[in-house]
Design a protein around this motif. Sequence first.
Motif, PDB file in Angstrom:
ATOM      1  N   LYS A 112      35.750  16.369 -10.200  1.00  0.00           N
ATOM      2  CA  LYS A 112      35.983  15.088 -10.746  1.00  0.00           C
ATOM      3  C   LYS A 112      37.487  15.180 -11.312  1.00  0.00           C
ATOM      4  CE  LYS A 112      34.632  12.382 -15.123  1.00  0.00           C
ATOM      5  NZ  LYS A 112      36.054  12.475 -15.225  1.00  0.00           N
ATOM      6  N   ALA A 113      37.669  16.161 -12.141  1.00  0.00           N
ATOM      7  CA  ALA A 113      39.064  16.781 -12.577  1.00  0.00           C
ATOM      8  C   ALA A 113      40.246  16.638 -11.317  1.00  0.00           C
ATOM      9  CB  ALA A 113      39.779  18.255 -12.890  1.00  0.00           C
ATOM     10  N   GLY A 147      41.098  12.340   0.883  1.00  0.00           N
ATOM     11  CA  GLY A 147      40.440  14.129   0.392  1.00  0.00           C
ATOM     12  C   GLY A 147      39.189  13.147  -0.443  1.00  0.00           C
ATOM     13  N   LEU A 148      38.878  14.082  -1.335  1.00  0.00           N
ATOM     14  CA  LEU A 148      37.679  13.859  -2.152  1.00  0.00           C
ATOM     15  C   LEU A 148      38.038  12.440  -2.851  1.00  0.00           C
ATOM     16  CD1 LEU A 148      37.565  17.223  -4.602  1.00  0.00           C
ATOM     17  CD2 LEU A 148      35.843  16.126  -2.717  1.00  0.00           C
ATOM     18  N   LYS A 149      38.725  12.101  -3.710  1.00  0.00           N
ATOM     19  CA  LYS A 149      38.760  11.246  -3.374  1.00  0.00           C
ATOM     20  C   LYS A 149      38.652   9.394  -2.407  1.00  0.00           C
ATOM     21  CE  LYS A 149      42.143   7.687  -6.438  1.00  0.00           C
ATOM     22  NZ  LYS A 149      43.339   7.263  -7.222  1.00  0.00           N
ATOM     23  N   GLU A 150      38.802  10.122  -1.514  1.00  0.00           N
ATOM     24  CA  GLU A 150      38.296   8.446  -0.627  1.00  0.00           C
ATOM     25  C   GLU A 150      37.407   8.734   0.280  1.00  0.00           C
ATOM     26  OE1 GLU A 150      42.173   9.256  -1.282  1.00  0.00           O
ATOM     27  OE2 GLU A 150      41.066  10.371   0.064  1.00  0.00           O
ATOM     28  N   ALA A 169      43.219  17.676 -13.444  1.00  0.00           N
ATOM     29  CA  ALA A 169      43.586  18.689 -12.896  1.00  0.00           C
ATOM     30  C   ALA A 169      44.197  18.808 -11.277  1.00  0.00           C
ATOM     31  CB  ALA A 169      42.024  19.732 -13.304  1.00  0.00           C
ATOM     32  N   PRO A 170      45.515  18.636 -10.955  1.00  0.00           N
ATOM     33  CA  PRO A 170      45.410  18.756  -9.478  1.00  0.00           C
ATOM     34  C   PRO A 170      45.909  20.634  -9.554  1.00  0.00           C
ATOM     35  CG  PRO A 170      47.126  17.637 -10.662  1.00  0.00           C
ATOM     36  CD  PRO A 170      46.332  18.161 -11.828  1.00  0.00           C
TER      37      PRO A 170
END
Length: 380
Positions: free
Chosen positions: A330-331, A302-305, A337-338
Motif C-alpha cells: 500500500k505504501a 508496477g503494483l499501482k497498475e 514509502a518508495p
Amino acid sequence: MKISRRASLAMLTALAAATLIGCGKKDETPAPAASAPAAAAAPAKAEPLKVAFVYIGPVGDAGWTFAHDKGRKAVEEKYGDKVKTTFVENVPESAADAERVIRQLAVDGNKLIFGTTFGYMEAMLKVAKEFPDVKFEHATGFKTADNLAQYDVRTYEGAYLAGVVAGKMSKSGKLGVVASVPIPEVIRNIDSFTLGARSVNPKATTRVVWVNKWFDPGKEREAATTLIGQGVDVLMQNTDSAAVVQTAQEKGVYAFGWDSDMTSFGPKAHQAASMINWSVYYNKRVGEVLDGTWKTGSSWLGLKEDGIDLGAFNPDLPADVKALVAERKKAIIDGSAPIWKGPVVDNTGKEVVAKDAVADDAFLHGIKFYVQGVEGKVPG
C-alpha cells in the motif's frame, strides 16, 4: 369453306370477349410479386488483426515465458475473432536468430509483434525499419522508434516484497539469489530484494550466483545447491524455470516463485510468488491498434497498475508477515514509502541515493552496483 360475314363477325366478337375475359382473370389474380431489390450486401467482415509473440524460452507451466503466454491468451479471450495470435518459443537472443524469426512474422502479415526479452532489442530495431506499417513492441529494453515501443514491469517491486518475507522467515539471515544475466534489470531486482530483507532484518546478507542464461534448469539447480551449501536458507531467483523452487523443496529451505506461481513445484518451500500480469499491457496495446490510437513510447507498469504483485502465499506463512507485505505494498502504491528512498549505500560504502531523495526511473534503469548487504562484485 366459305365463311359468311355474319359468322366472321361472330367469331371476332367471341375472340374479343375471350381476350377480355383473359385480361380480366389476369387482373383478378395478383401477379407474382416482383423480386425485391437485392438487399445491400453486408460489408465484408474485417480480417482479424494478426498479433505475434516471440519468446526466449518454452511456454511450459511456470516462469517468464509462461506469464507472457497467459497475457497472449488474455488477448484472445478479450477480443475474440477480432484478433488472431501466434507465438514462436525458444528463440535465441542472437541477432541472426531473432531477426530471422521477427522478419518472417512480419512477412506473414502480423501487424503487431511483441518481442519478450532484452536481447531482441537490436533485431527489432532493424526489422522495424524494414516494415514501417507493422507495430513492434519490445520488452525490457530502452530503445524506441516510430513503430517500435518499449514496455516493462517493475519486477523490482515484487522482489522487494519477497525480500520483506525473506527477512522475516530466514533463521540464518543468509539469503541467496540465482541470477540470470547481469543487466540493470536483474541487478535492480537483487538490490531491491536485499533492501526489503534488511528493512526487517538489518543484518541480512545476500549471496548471488550467476548462470548467465535466462532459462537453464540444470544450471539453475546447480546454483541453488551451491548457495544452500553456503548456509543460505531462503532463495530468490531471476531465472525462468522452477528448478530453484524444486531444489529448495528437496533441501528443506525456502524459496519464491518468480514471474508466476510456482507452488506446485515445491509446496513446502514456496513462500510466495512475484507474479507478472502482462494482460494489462497486452490488452491495452492490442485495443489501441484495433481502434487506430497506437503510439510509440515507453511503459513501466508496477503494483499501482496491477502489472506485478506478490501473492500465492504459503498457507503456513504467519499472518503478521502477510499483513506487513500488504502494508508495504500500500505504501509503495500511494507513494508514502518508495523502495529507493535515501539514504541508500552500495556495498563499498558509497552513498548512491542521498538522505530523503527518491531515485527516479532514469537512475533505476542504470543500476550497475550492489547495495549494502549484497556480497561480492557485479560481473564486469
